[in-house]
Design a protein around this motif. Structure first.
Motif, PDB file in Angstrom:
ATOM      1  N   UNK A  37      -2.565  -2.962 -36.498  1.00  0.00           N
ATOM      2  CA  UNK A  37      -1.803  -1.909 -35.828  1.00  0.00           C
ATOM      3  C   UNK A  37      -0.853  -1.234 -36.802  1.00  0.00           C
ATOM      4  N   UNK A  65       7.371   1.490 -36.843  1.00  0.00           N
ATOM      5  CA  UNK A  65       7.069   1.504 -35.410  1.00  0.00           C
ATOM      6  C   UNK A  65       5.791   0.706 -35.145  1.00  0.00           C
ATOM      7  N   UNK A  66       4.809   0.895 -36.006  1.00  0.00           N
ATOM      8  CA  UNK A  66       3.557   0.159 -35.844  1.00  0.00           C
ATOM      9  C   UNK A  66       3.732  -1.338 -36.038  1.00  0.00           C
ATOM     10  N   UNK A  68       6.448  -3.039 -35.457  1.00  0.00           N
ATOM     11  CA  UNK A  68       7.144  -3.540 -34.266  1.00  0.00           C
ATOM     12  C   UNK A  68       6.172  -3.664 -33.088  1.00  0.00           C
ATOM     13  N   UNK A  69       5.355  -2.618 -32.908  1.00  0.00           N
ATOM     14  CA  UNK A  69       4.387  -2.656 -31.812  1.00  0.00           C
ATOM     15  C   UNK A  69       3.347  -3.754 -32.006  1.00  0.00           C
ATOM     16  N   UNK A  72       4.899  -7.166 -31.339  1.00  0.00           N
ATOM     17  CA  UNK A  72       5.102  -7.415 -29.905  1.00  0.00           C
ATOM     18  C   UNK A  72       3.759  -7.686 -29.216  1.00  0.00           C
ATOM     19  N   UNK A  73       2.722  -6.998 -29.665  1.00  0.00           N
ATOM     20  CA  UNK A  73       1.398  -7.223 -29.101  1.00  0.00           C
ATOM     21  C   UNK A  73       0.927  -8.646 -29.396  1.00  0.00           C
ATOM     22  N   UNK A  75       2.845 -11.146 -30.078  1.00  0.00           N
ATOM     23  CA  UNK A  75       3.745 -12.032 -29.335  1.00  0.00           C
ATOM     24  C   UNK A  75       3.250 -12.217 -27.901  1.00  0.00           C
ATOM     25  N   UNK A  76       2.835 -11.107 -27.296  1.00  0.00           N
ATOM     26  CA  UNK A  76       2.300 -11.178 -25.932  1.00  0.00           C
ATOM     27  C   UNK A  76       1.082 -12.085 -25.876  1.00  0.00           C
ATOM     28  N   UNK A  77       0.187 -11.896 -26.844  1.00  0.00           N
ATOM     29  CA  UNK A  77      -1.037 -12.716 -26.856  1.00  0.00           C
ATOM     30  C   UNK A  77      -0.696 -14.191 -26.985  1.00  0.00           C
ATOM     31  N   UNK A  79       2.193 -15.762 -26.362  1.00  0.00           N
ATOM     32  CA  UNK A  79       2.912 -16.269 -25.179  1.00  0.00           C
ATOM     33  C   UNK A  79       1.960 -16.441 -24.003  1.00  0.00           C
ATOM     34  N   UNK A  80       1.028 -15.504 -23.871  1.00  0.00           N
ATOM     35  CA  UNK A  80       0.069 -15.601 -22.782  1.00  0.00           C
ATOM     36  C   UNK A  80      -0.807 -16.840 -22.902  1.00  0.00           C
TER      37      UNK A  80
ATOM     38  N   UNK B   7       9.799 -10.983 -21.620  1.00  0.00           N
ATOM     39  CA  UNK B   7       8.387 -10.861 -21.996  1.00  0.00           C
ATOM     40  C   UNK B   7       7.723  -9.737 -21.216  1.00  0.00           C
ATOM     41  N   UNK B  10       8.178  -5.735 -22.168  1.00  0.00           N
ATOM     42  CA  UNK B  10       7.951  -5.446 -23.591  1.00  0.00           C
ATOM     43  C   UNK B  10       7.712  -3.962 -23.855  1.00  0.00           C
ATOM     44  N   UNK B  14      10.006  -1.974 -26.418  1.00  0.00           N
ATOM     45  CA  UNK B  14       9.405  -1.292 -27.561  1.00  0.00           C
ATOM     46  C   UNK B  14       9.829   0.172 -27.602  1.00  0.00           C
ATOM     47  N   UNK B  21      14.815   4.031 -33.681  1.00  0.00           N
ATOM     48  CA  UNK B  21      14.298   4.257 -35.037  1.00  0.00           C
ATOM     49  C   UNK B  21      14.104   5.741 -35.285  1.00  0.00           C
ATOM     50  N   UNK B  54       1.470   3.702 -27.620  1.00  0.00           N
ATOM     51  CA  UNK B  54       1.485   2.258 -27.838  1.00  0.00           C
ATOM     52  C   UNK B  54       1.712   1.515 -26.548  1.00  0.00           C
ATOM     53  N   UNK B  75       0.009  -2.325 -25.496  1.00  0.00           N
ATOM     54  CA  UNK B  75       1.005  -3.359 -25.175  1.00  0.00           C
ATOM     55  C   UNK B  75       0.928  -3.807 -23.733  1.00  0.00           C
ATOM     56  N   UNK B  78      -2.024  -5.776 -22.243  1.00  0.00           N
ATOM     57  CA  UNK B  78      -2.097  -7.151 -22.678  1.00  0.00           C
ATOM     58  C   UNK B  78      -1.002  -8.007 -22.065  1.00  0.00           C
ATOM     59  N   UNK B  80       0.900 -10.608 -20.250  1.00  0.00           N
ATOM     60  CA  UNK B  80       0.494 -11.861 -19.603  1.00  0.00           C
ATOM     61  C   UNK B  80       1.008 -11.979 -18.176  1.00  0.00           C
TER      62      UNK B  80
END
Lengths: 97, 505
Positions: A37, A65-66, A68-69, A72-73, A75-77, A79-80, B7, B10, B14, B21, B54, B75, B78, B80
């Protein structure tokens, strides 16, 4: 505090994983997601900055920005998988649940 | 203490970070002597678009989370957590929230796409407008998921603060300044009324959470002259007035016409589209979930009828495009209120369908208005040469106007048909009758566009410049949906039905 109404479909490793637990659970696919990303964002910033000759700063900003995104993506995976919402065979084998 | 709370939102987190930024980036670079004080609008627009796509929308399919790397569903697809109450019941996530947030993000992305060329054409170096649009988007995301009066009001205020600034974007244009000032004063007034209503509710009941309010109001008859309920009645009435003002419903619509006309066209586009989604979503949660009572049905019936009639009759005398589209917007809010005021699951479903189709039509129309703006297109009569110089664009605008007029088999007809069907189903025969009559009346000024484009001789021949690639793509997508929606509407009907059920069950 959050009240979850979702039913976990896979074995629950950690019902409420902390940030450290989640990040330490990043696997290769997660790091590849972050990289992909971020890499996809950089050319967007480079091209966006072309018309006013600010390719460099624009590229770095888009990359940030990418990054960070992507983080976070990932992180979601992670955590899930720990919460049992996503397929987590590797985590189950690791924690022997 | 906050186990899962950070969580789930997000996408919102973001967006906040990306906005900060971008703001720092803009401030540093716009004052940079090294880069010769560059104009940043187009550059920041692309970076803002990168941030929005995003986010995407959440997927409500729990069978197998779709983790495609399609950026627009990144984002949130996905996520959860798909159904949760967060931050001590201040925010809620469910299918209804997801649908509205997906839709909102798509519209924000469409608006940013439309503005890529706008600032260059207008010679407007207002890069802060993109940051304000992103902040506004974040506030609307929060508003849609608000589950408490305090959270709701905070989100409304954040949205309003961003919106007060952007009508006055053209600082050297007196109409723009007037529009910003008018919206600020009247918007602050309506926010005050809404807050007063919230405070009265809390004062008389003691809770602010929607779920607790819903439990208290089950079977509770709210009347003006009841011993305990008059204060509650007034509180809910003030909240309703605050919302009706923000959604430009008659009789609280007066500000909209001058603000829509005076604002830059891009801002008018945003005003016409984005707030409708978030405010209607919030109103549905407040009045159908929390304050469900037949008393409010009569108020919303009246507002619906008045909006439809005014939108139909007042627009007939308009010659300016933006003012006519403002009246059209008021009329369409009246149609949407048919579904809202019925208060049934089918009513909510028809409202969601109506909002979706209305937004697509509006994106289409404003993309054309923005594309023609460079030729000083202000009056409807300026369209006289369009059929001869740009026949494809003429066909596009004609189809969209027919859809606005509710002519079958276009998408506008489908949405209005379902709204009237729902009204008949819940016994609101007068509402359906007035709706049908006003649609016939409104056909006059929608089809007038087609008549002017094809049959009128223009007073001055204008050579229309080709439109940019981004708007062309947007027009093609929206036109495709408007034209072919009737062929396969089932998935959309199923999705909106599921959204309505998630709200009511």
């Amino acid at each position: 505090m959050g009240i979850l109404l979702d039913e976990p479909k896979y074995p629950v490793i950690d019902r409420a994983p902390s940030a450290g637990t989640t990040i330490s659970n990043f696997n290769l696919a997660d790091w590849l997601r972050v990289t992909a990303i971020t890499s996809a964002s950089i050319p967007v910033g480079y091209l966006a900055g072309g018309s006013v000759n600010i390719r460099g700063p624009s590229m770095y900003t888009a990359g940030l920005i990418g990054l960070m995104g992507g983080f976070m993506y990932a992180y979601q995976c992670s955590a899930g998988r720990l919460m049992g919402m996503f397929p987590n065979d590797d985590e189950v084998a690791r924690y022997k649940r | 203490m906050f186990e899962h709370d950070f969580l789930a939102p997000f996408p919102e987190i973001f967006l906040i970070n990306a906005t900060i930024i971008l703001l720092i980036y803009e401030v540093v670079l716009s004052t940079s002597k090294k880069y010769d004080y560059p104009p940043l609008v187009r550059n920041v627009s692309w970076l803002g678009l990168l941030s929005v796509v995003r986010l995407g929308g959440r997927v409500w399919e729990n069978e197998e989370p779709y983790r495609y790397l399609i950026t627009i569903l990144l984002l949130a697809a996905n996520a959860p957590l798909t159904v949760a109450n967060l931050f001590y019941n201040n925010l809620i996530i469910n299918n209804f929230t997801y649908f509205c947030q997906i839709f909102l993000l798509l519209n924000t992305a469409s608006t940013i796409v439309m503005c890529l060329d706008y600032f260059k054409e207008e010679s407007l170096n207002a890069f802060e407008s993109i940051v304000l649009i992103l902040l506004f988007t974040r506030s609307m995301l929060l508003m849609i998921s608000a589950y408490d009066l305090i959270a709701m009001y905070l989100a409304i205020e954040l949205q309003s603060l961003c919106f007060y600034v952007i009508p006055a974007l053209k600082r050297d244009f007196e109409f723009s300044t007037e529009a910003g000032l008018k919206y600020f004063i009247l918007g602050a007034f309506s926010s005050g009324i809404l807050l007063f209503g919230c405070s009265m509710i809390y004062g008389f009941i003691g809770v602010t959470n929607f779920e607790e309010l819903a439990k208290i109001f089950i079977g509770y008859k709210i009347t003006l002259f009841g011993a305990q309920s008059s204060g509650i009645f007034m509180g809910i009435l003030f909240i309703a007035v605050g919302f009706l003002f923000k959604i430009t419903t008659v009789p609280f619509h007066m500000w909209a016409l001058d603000v829509y006309e005076g604002s830059p066209t891009l801002v008018t586009t945003f005003f016409s589209i984005a707030p409708k989604i978030s405010i209607l979503a919030n109103m549905v949660r407040v009045f159908i979930y929390s304050f469900y009572d037949p008393t409010w049905q009569q108020l919303f019936f009246f507002c619906s009828i008045a909006s439809m009639i005014l939108g139909a009759l007042a627009a007939m005398a308009q010659n300016k495009v933006k003012r006519l589209l403002a009246y059209s917007s008021i009329g369409h809010v009246g149609y949407l209120f048919i579904g809202f005021s019925c208060g049934t699951i089918e009513g909510i479903q028809s409202l969601l369908i109506g909002v979706f189709i209305y937004v697509l039509m509006t994106i289409n129309v404003f993309a054309i208005v923005l594309a023609l703006r460079q030729n000083c297109f202000k009056y409807i009569a300026d369209l006289g040469a369009l059929a001869k110089t740009n026949p494809i664009l003429t066909i596009t605008l004609s189809i969209t106007m027919f859809s606005y007029a509710g002519i079958p088999p276009l998408a506008g007809f489908c949405s209005k048909f379902y709204l009237f069907f729902v009204a008949l189903g819940c016994g609101a025969y007068l509402l359906a009758l007035i709706g049908v009559v006003t649609i016939f009346i409104s056909c006059f000024y929608y089809i007038r566009f087609v008549k002017i484009m094809y049959f009128d001789t223009p007073k001055t021949w204008i050579l229309y410049k080709p439109m940019d690639r981004e708007k062309s793509l947007l027009l093609a997508i929206t036109l495709f949906f408007i034209t072919f929606f009737f062929l396969y509407p089932s998935p959309f009907f199923l999705i909106t039905h599921q959204m309505a059920l998630s709200l009511c069950l």
